[in-house]
Design an enzyme around this catalytic site. Structure first.
Site, short mmCIF file in Angstrom:
data_model
loop_
_atom_site.label_atom_id
_atom_site.label_comp_id
_atom_site.label_asym_id
_atom_site.label_seq_id
_atom_site.Cartn_x
_atom_site.Cartn_y
_atom_site.Cartn_z
N GLY A 253 9.26 22.49 49.45
CA GLY A 253 10.61 22.11 49.74
C GLY A 253 11.04 20.60 50.02
CD GLU A 295 3.73 27.95 48.50
OE1 GLU A 295 2.66 28.83 48.44
OE2 GLU A 295 4.76 28.22 48.91
N PRO A 296 4.93 22.32 46.35
CG PRO A 296 4.08 20.37 45.62
CD PRO A 296 3.73 21.59 46.35
N GLY A 297 7.74 22.51 44.12
CA GLY A 297 8.20 22.90 42.84
C GLY A 297 9.14 21.74 42.43
NE ARG A 298 14.89 20.99 45.45
CZ ARG A 298 15.87 21.99 45.23
NH1 ARG A 298 16.55 21.87 44.31
NH2 ARG A 298 15.68 23.27 45.87
NE ARG A 339 19.61 23.41 42.06
CZ ARG A 339 19.70 22.47 43.00
NH1 ARG A 339 20.53 21.38 42.43
NH2 ARG A 339 19.91 22.42 44.13
CE1 TYR A 343 21.41 27.88 45.59
CE2 TYR A 343 20.88 26.42 43.74
CZ TYR A 343 20.74 27.58 44.51
OH TYR A 343 19.83 28.77 44.05
CB CYS A 370 35.79 32.38 30.56
SG CYS A 370 35.71 32.22 28.81
CE1 TYR A 400 13.36 26.79 42.21
CE2 TYR A 400 13.77 24.49 42.77
CZ TYR A 400 12.99 25.84 42.88
OH TYR A 400 11.89 26.04 43.79
N1 LLP Z 1 7.08 28.14 47.86
C1 LLP Z 1 7.80 29.21 48.33
C2 LLP Z 1 7.34 30.19 48.66
C3 LLP Z 1 9.24 29.22 47.57
O1 LLP Z 1 10.10 30.02 47.94
C4 LLP Z 1 9.66 27.98 46.92
C5 LLP Z 1 11.12 27.98 46.58
C6 LLP Z 1 8.89 26.96 46.76
C7 LLP Z 1 7.67 27.08 47.39
C8 LLP Z 1 9.30 25.67 46.16
O2 LLP Z 1 10.41 25.01 46.88
P1 LLP Z 1 10.73 23.64 46.20
O3 LLP Z 1 9.57 22.63 46.53
O4 LLP Z 1 10.97 23.56 44.71
O5 LLP Z 1 11.82 23.16 46.88
N2 LLP Z 1 17.22 27.90 43.17
C9 LLP Z 1 17.10 26.89 44.55
C10 LLP Z 1 15.87 26.90 44.84
C11 LLP Z 1 15.23 27.92 45.55
C12 LLP Z 1 13.94 27.81 46.12
C13 LLP Z 1 13.25 28.99 46.15
N3 LLP Z 1 12.03 28.76 46.89
C14 LLP Z 1 17.82 25.67 43.91
O6 LLP Z 1 18.09 25.59 42.73
O7 LLP Z 1 17.73 24.65 44.57
#
Ligand code: LLP
Length: 444
Positions: A253, A295-298, A339, A343, A370, A400
């Site tokens: 997050g 668990e960083p993703g973004r 996005r 959002y 469209c 994403y």
């Molecule tokens: N761990 C869990 C259990 C999650 O559900 C998520 C994201 C993450 C880690 C990674 O979160 P991050 O670090 O990437 O914020 N589609 C949306 C974001 C949805 C996130 C879903 N879960 C967007 O484009 O902003």
């Protein structure tokens, strides 16, 4: 905050380069729209989470694993990068699991998520031996226990806890408030009961607890509060049951900067603040610290990516409030970046293929789909002479974007290429018309 990945430069001719590759070359070789991933930047961000969290928790002699959240963007080569950088990997579906395995991520370093996992996902996870399954409901606990016993294995599980801490950018990406589908509530006692159920189940090995409070979070207080609640829950459960609970996952997050005036939550700050917050709960309780994970993703994938489009039509539209807005239509849109429409996300864009001395004007980057909501960048200053054939780059689209891309209007989803040291390689190839027609079943 800089919005471009670290290798982005502008040559004397004003042309943007990334990973030592001129965007014009990338566009010519791979076509547009094109997602470009700066491999070195991606790896450095992953390593920064690893190193700062290891250092911060190491001061308390505790260990941390970093699970890259593959939902942000996953390709088998990316799974390979994460393996090489000593990260672990989060997957949230059978498909993501297969990509991770293809990339050579050791199964014991994979965590499987999902609020409604299918039996085949659980079966596959058990048969390859994933390191952890994050259980999200009483139904899943029953199903997984039965499956594990049937297969003669023990499933390593974490219980996903809804801590009640509400954080994150948009309602749809905040995940730890009560009234939503994820996890088991701390406040109602459901989390505790689920932990008991896992503790008692012969087919399950309860490793610990997990929480993820949302996405695009800037507030360190939210992370502190959720860590505090998680550790108190763990301590109470251990005291009551004598269980060991060796693991605690605090989720992802971490916010990134999408525009030049936005802020990010850097791991160099967050790691030490979170470790100190954990210490303030753990020290009075005493006992051994659990092994932590995040668990960083973004924050790993997002800033490392950009999208290159080709400009088609431009239009000046008079505004009711006076003045005008330049509409710049590109060859992609909400199918490669949903996005903005989903959002209200903000982005930064620049003309990338030349320098322009023309004055900047209020502009909106739109796609070719469209609907009028097909907006990629709502408000941005672009040169007045932006014109057909220009390449436009949109920053921080690495997370994403491709992972949420659609084929709306039978669009062909763009390729993803990694760039590094003046070379590019394809991570995900572009959809072709043949692909599209092959999904369509022709009648007799
Ligand atoms: N761990 C869990 C259990 C999650 O559900 C998520 C994201 C993450 C880690 C990674 O979160 P991050 O670090 O990437 O914020 N589609 C949306 C974001 C949805 C996130 C879903 N879960 C967007 O484009 O902003």
């Amino acid at each position: 905050m800089p919005v471009w990945s670290s290798s982005v430069t502008r040559g004397d001719d004003g042309v943007l380069a990334v990973g030592g590759m001129d965007v014009r070359t990338l566009a010519a070789e791979h076509g547009t729209p094109l997602y470009v991933v700066d491999e070195a930047d991606f790896r450095v961000r992953a390593a920064a989470f690893r190193d700062h969290f290891t250092a911060a928790f190491g001061r308390h002699r505790a260990k941390v694993d970093v699970f890259y959240a593959g939902k942000a963007f996953l390709a088998s080569q990316v799974a390979g990068w994460m393996r090489e950088e000593d990260l672990c990997l989060d997957v949230a579906s059978r498909g993501e699991l297969e990509i991770a395995l293809r990339g050579g991520m050791p199964p014991e370093r994979i965590g499987l998520h999902g609020n409604n996992k299918a039996e085949d996902e659980l079966r596959r996870a058990l048969s390859v031996g994933v390191g952890r399954i994050i259980v999200d409901s009483f139904t899943e606990i029953e199903v997984l226990d039965a499956l594990a016993r049937e297969m003669g294995v023990t499933a390593p599980v974490l219980v996903r806890v809804t801590t009640g801490v509400h954080a994150g950018g948009h309602e749809y990406i905040a995940t730890s408030h009560e009234d939503q589908k994820f996890g088991l509530s701390l406040a109602s006692g459901a989390a505790y009961d689920a932990m008991l159920a896992c503790h008692d189940a012969v087919g399950l090995n309860l490793l610990g607890i997990h929480t993820h409070i949302g996405s695009q979070i800037l507030s360190i207080d939210a992370f502190r509060e959720s860590a505090d609640r998680m550790l108190r829950l763990r301590a109470a459960f251990m005291a009551d049951t004598g269980a060991a609970l060796p693991e605690v996952d605090l989720g992802g997050g971490y916010a990134i900067a999408y525009t030049e005036d936005a802020e990010a939550l850097e791991p160099s700050v967050a790691a030490y603040e979170i470790a100190d917050a954990v210490a303030s709960v753990m020290d009075p309780i005493g006992g051994e610290w659990p092994r932590f994970s995040i668990e960083p993703g973004r924050a790993i994938a997002g800033p490392a990516g950009l999208t290159v489009y080709t400009v088609g039509v431009t239009k000046d539209v008079k505004l009711d409030e006076g003045g005008s807005r330049q509409y710049v239509a590109v060859d992609g849109g909400m199918s490669d970046n949903p996005r903005t429409i989903m959002y209200g996300a903000e982005y930064h864009a620049e003309v990338a293929s030349r320098v322009s001395d023309a004055p900047l004007t209020l502009s909106r980057v739109v796609g070719k789909h469209c609907e009028s909501g097909d907006i990629i960048v709502r408000d941005v200053q672009l040169p007045e002479d932006t014109r057909r054939g220009d390449l436009l780059a949109v920053a921080a689209t690495g997370a994403y974007g491709r992972s949420m891309a659609s084929t709306y209007n039978a669009a062909l989803r763009p390729a993803v290429v990694a760039v590094r040291d003046g070379a590019s390689k394809v991570l995900v190839r572009r959809d072709t018309l043949e692909d599209l027609l092959s999904w369509d079943v022709a009648g007799d």
